[in-house]
Write a protein that holds these residues in place. Structure first.
Motif, PDB file in Angstrom:
ATOM      1  N   LEU A 146     -68.162   7.596  36.414  1.00 51.33           N
ATOM      2  CA  LEU A 146     -68.103   6.866  37.806  1.00 51.33           C
ATOM      3  C   LEU A 146     -70.039   7.139  37.388  1.00 51.33           C
ATOM      4  CD1 LEU A 146     -67.914   6.252  40.663  1.00 51.33           C
ATOM      5  CD2 LEU A 146     -68.380   8.824  41.002  1.00 51.33           C
ATOM      6  N   ARG A 147     -70.568   6.233  36.968  1.00 53.06           N
ATOM      7  CA  ARG A 147     -71.815   6.030  36.127  1.00 53.06           C
ATOM      8  C   ARG A 147     -72.951   5.861  37.464  1.00 53.06           C
ATOM      9  NH1 ARG A 147     -75.517   2.094  36.373  1.00 53.06           N
ATOM     10  NH2 ARG A 147     -73.986   0.790  36.442  1.00 53.06           N
ATOM     11  N   LEU A 148     -73.495   7.228  37.903  1.00 53.87           N
ATOM     12  CA  LEU A 148     -74.967   7.168  39.117  1.00 53.87           C
ATOM     13  C   LEU A 148     -75.511   6.953  38.972  1.00 53.87           C
ATOM     14  CD1 LEU A 148     -72.893  10.030  39.976  1.00 53.87           C
ATOM     15  CD2 LEU A 148     -72.506   8.282  41.508  1.00 53.87           C
ATOM     16  N   GLU A 149     -76.140   5.608  39.158  1.00 52.87           N
ATOM     17  CA  GLU A 149     -77.666   5.573  38.486  1.00 52.87           C
ATOM     18  C   GLU A 149     -78.135   6.085  38.700  1.00 52.87           C
ATOM     19  OE1 GLU A 149     -80.301   2.493  40.725  1.00 52.87           O
ATOM     20  OE2 GLU A 149     -78.812   1.046  39.303  1.00 52.87           O
ATOM     21  N   GLY A 150     -79.509   6.487  37.626  1.00 56.00           N
ATOM     22  CA  GLY A 150     -80.528   7.740  38.173  1.00 56.00           C
ATOM     23  C   GLY A 150     -79.614   8.837  38.358  1.00 56.00           C
ATOM     24  N   LEU A 151     -78.938   9.324  38.121  1.00 56.07           N
ATOM     25  CA  LEU A 151     -78.195  10.776  37.681  1.00 56.07           C
ATOM     26  C   LEU A 151     -77.512  10.777  36.854  1.00 56.07           C
ATOM     27  CD1 LEU A 151     -78.108  13.042  39.711  1.00 56.07           C
ATOM     28  CD2 LEU A 151     -76.329  11.803  41.293  1.00 56.07           C
ATOM     29  N   GLY A 152     -76.431  10.851  36.463  1.00 55.11           N
ATOM     30  CA  GLY A 152     -75.421  10.695  35.235  1.00 55.11           C
ATOM     31  C   GLY A 152     -74.183  10.389  35.496  1.00 55.11           C
ATOM     32  N   THR A 153     -73.598  10.265  34.245  1.00 53.99           N
ATOM     33  CA  THR A 153     -71.784   9.717  34.860  1.00 53.99           C
ATOM     34  C   THR A 153     -70.865  11.394  35.289  1.00 53.99           C
ATOM     35  OG1 THR A 153     -71.499  10.684  32.597  1.00 53.99           O
ATOM     36  CG2 THR A 153     -72.063   8.201  33.150  1.00 53.99           C
ATOM     37  N   ALA A 154     -69.724  10.788  36.234  1.00 51.88           N
ATOM     38  CA  ALA A 154     -68.696  12.209  36.164  1.00 51.88           C
ATOM     39  C   ALA A 154     -67.349  11.499  35.684  1.00 51.88           C
ATOM     40  CB  ALA A 154     -68.902  11.994  38.248  1.00 51.88           C
ATOM     41  N   ARG A 155     -66.936  12.718  35.020  1.00 49.54           N
ATOM     42  CA  ARG A 155     -65.413  11.612  35.040  1.00 49.54           C
ATOM     43  C   ARG A 155     -64.566  12.946  35.415  1.00 49.54           C
ATOM     44  NH1 ARG A 155     -63.033   8.103  31.762  1.00 49.54           N
ATOM     45  NH2 ARG A 155     -61.145   8.720  30.621  1.00 49.54           N
ATOM     46  N   LEU A 156     -63.914  11.304  36.461  1.00 53.11           N
ATOM     47  CA  LEU A 156     -62.732  11.572  37.772  1.00 53.11           C
ATOM     48  C   LEU A 156     -61.238  11.285  36.725  1.00 53.11           C
ATOM     49  CD1 LEU A 156     -64.158   8.229  40.141  1.00 53.11           C
ATOM     50  CD2 LEU A 156     -64.639  10.927  39.838  1.00 53.11           C
ATOM     51  N   GLU A 157     -60.676  12.730  37.613  1.00 54.73           N
ATOM     52  CA  GLU A 157     -59.493  13.501  37.941  1.00 54.73           C
ATOM     53  C   GLU A 157     -59.305  13.649  39.252  1.00 54.73           C
ATOM     54  OE1 GLU A 157     -58.129  17.761  36.575  1.00 54.73           O
ATOM     55  OE2 GLU A 157     -59.627  16.332  34.588  1.00 54.73           O
ATOM     56  N   ARG A 158     -57.632  13.247  39.513  1.00 57.60           N
ATOM     57  CA  ARG A 158     -57.343  12.970  41.255  1.00 57.60           C
ATOM     58  C   ARG A 158     -56.728  14.870  41.036  1.00 57.60           C
ATOM     59  NH1 ARG A 158     -54.681   9.066  44.761  1.00 57.60           N
ATOM     60  NH2 ARG A 158     -55.571   9.871  46.717  1.00 57.60           N
ATOM     61  N   ALA A 159     -56.785  15.229  42.414  1.00 52.67           N
ATOM     62  CA  ALA A 159     -56.726  16.757  42.253  1.00 52.67           C
ATOM     63  C   ALA A 159     -55.923  17.146  43.980  1.00 52.67           C
ATOM     64  CB  ALA A 159     -57.552  17.599  42.250  1.00 52.67           C
ATOM     65  N   GLY A 160     -55.470  16.598  43.834  1.00 55.62           N
ATOM     66  CA  GLY A 160     -54.223  16.146  45.505  1.00 55.62           C
ATOM     67  C   GLY A 160     -54.969  15.262  46.723  1.00 55.62           C
ATOM     68  N   GLU A 161     -55.460  15.977  47.622  1.00 53.60           N
ATOM     69  CA  GLU A 161     -56.345  14.890  48.344  1.00 53.60           C
ATOM     70  C   GLU A 161     -57.966  14.598  48.135  1.00 53.60           C
ATOM     71  OE1 GLU A 161     -55.125  13.109  51.172  1.00 53.60           O
ATOM     72  OE2 GLU A 161     -52.962  13.631  50.667  1.00 53.60           O
ATOM     73  N   THR A 162     -58.032  15.122  46.619  1.00 53.25           N
ATOM     74  CA  THR A 162     -59.748  15.267  46.402  1.00 53.25           C
ATOM     75  C   THR A 162     -59.448  14.858  45.330  1.00 53.25           C
ATOM     76  OG1 THR A 162     -59.539  17.760  45.872  1.00 53.25           O
ATOM     77  CG2 THR A 162     -59.936  17.086  48.338  1.00 53.25           C
ATOM     78  N   TRP A 163     -60.585  14.779  44.854  1.00 48.16           N
ATOM     79  CA  TRP A 163     -60.888  14.252  42.887  1.00 48.16           C
ATOM     80  C   TRP A 163     -61.815  15.367  42.367  1.00 48.16           C
ATOM     81  CZ3 TRP A 163     -58.617   9.254  41.084  1.00 48.16           C
ATOM     82  CH2 TRP A 163     -59.105   8.942  41.474  1.00 48.16           C
ATOM     83  N   ARG A 164     -61.517  15.447  41.117  1.00 46.64           N
ATOM     84  CA  ARG A 164     -62.124  16.299  40.881  1.00 46.64           C
ATOM     85  C   ARG A 164     -63.355  15.704  39.814  1.00 46.64           C
ATOM     86  NH1 ARG A 164     -60.729  22.560  41.454  1.00 46.64           N
ATOM     87  NH2 ARG A 164     -58.825  22.187  42.623  1.00 46.64           N
ATOM     88  N   ALA A 165     -63.861  15.765  39.457  1.00 48.21           N
ATOM     89  CA  ALA A 165     -64.658  14.879  38.412  1.00 48.21           C
ATOM     90  C   ALA A 165     -65.902  16.421  37.349  1.00 48.21           C
ATOM     91  CB  ALA A 165     -65.988  14.234  39.362  1.00 48.21           C
ATOM     92  N   ARG A 166     -66.505  15.876  36.385  1.00 46.13           N
ATOM     93  CA  ARG A 166     -66.931  16.801  35.402  1.00 46.13           C
ATOM     94  C   ARG A 166     -68.046  16.360  34.954  1.00 46.13           C
ATOM     95  NH1 ARG A 166     -66.489  21.385  33.857  1.00 46.13           N
ATOM     96  NH2 ARG A 166     -66.914  20.779  31.351  1.00 46.13           N
TER      97      ARG A 166
END
Length: 182
Positions: A146-166
């Motif tokens: 997920l590229r977040l303009e003006g903030l950075g990037t987040a690498r997504l992975e599913r974790a049940g009902e939520t998502w985790r990211a680096r």
């Protein structure tokens, strides 16, 4: 006082910069939402022709003891058909949405809220925007990140009902959790 309010509104509406939207222009859906026929509500159902179409206006207060069974009149056929059509259209829209479609809150490992995120996941392309205490910007999913303009990037992975990211922002990486708000 109005100058302070105007300044606050201007700060809230301020964005990091113009971002060309990649959202597709509106096209009518392949499955149309509920659209009643031209005689909708005017047709008389069998057996209902003799009843009152409208309730009489109240002439005096009505007490609870006046009711024998129900407090409300049964819905007419037109009301039932409309409610079913709206519910059906909502179900079809939910079925067409991808797993990231919706409003999300992004929190760090300690549970502190970092920012809120809204994403439109139509399947082929995921995009949206983020807003936090330090600013706002566009968001776009590219190759699982997920590229977040003006903030950075987040690498997504599913974790049940939520998502985790680096989340990589400001030269550091940390683990965050995306929790659906609605």
């Amino acid at each position: 006082m109005s100058g302070i309010i105007a300044a606050a509104v201007a700060v809230l509406l301020q964005q990091a910069g113009p971002h060309p939207s990649t959202q597709a222009l509106y096209e009518p859906p392949a499955i149309r939402p509920f659209e009643p026929p031209s005689d909708f509500g005017r047709e008389v159902a069998e057996g209902d022709g003799a009843g009152e179409a409208q309730r009489r206006p109240l002439e005096a207060p009505v007490t609870v003891d006046s009711y024998v069974r129900s407090y409300e009149a049964s819905p007419a056929d037109a009301e039932v058909a409309y409610d079913q059509g709206v519910a059906s259209a909502e179900i079809r829209a939910d079925q067409a949405a991808g797993p990231l479609d919706g409003y999300w809150r992004v929190m760090d490992e300690d549970g502190a809220v970092l920012f809120d995120l809204v994403l439109s996941d139509a399947g082929a392309r995921i995009e949206g925007g983020w807003r936090g205490p330090d600013g706002a910007g566009a968001a776009e999913a590219v190759d699982g990140s997920l590229r977040l303009e003006g903030l950075g990037t987040a690498r997504l992975e599913r974790a049940g009902e939520t998502w985790r990211a680096r989340l990589r922002a400001d030269g550091r990486t940390r683990t965050v959790t995306l929790t659906r708000l609605r």
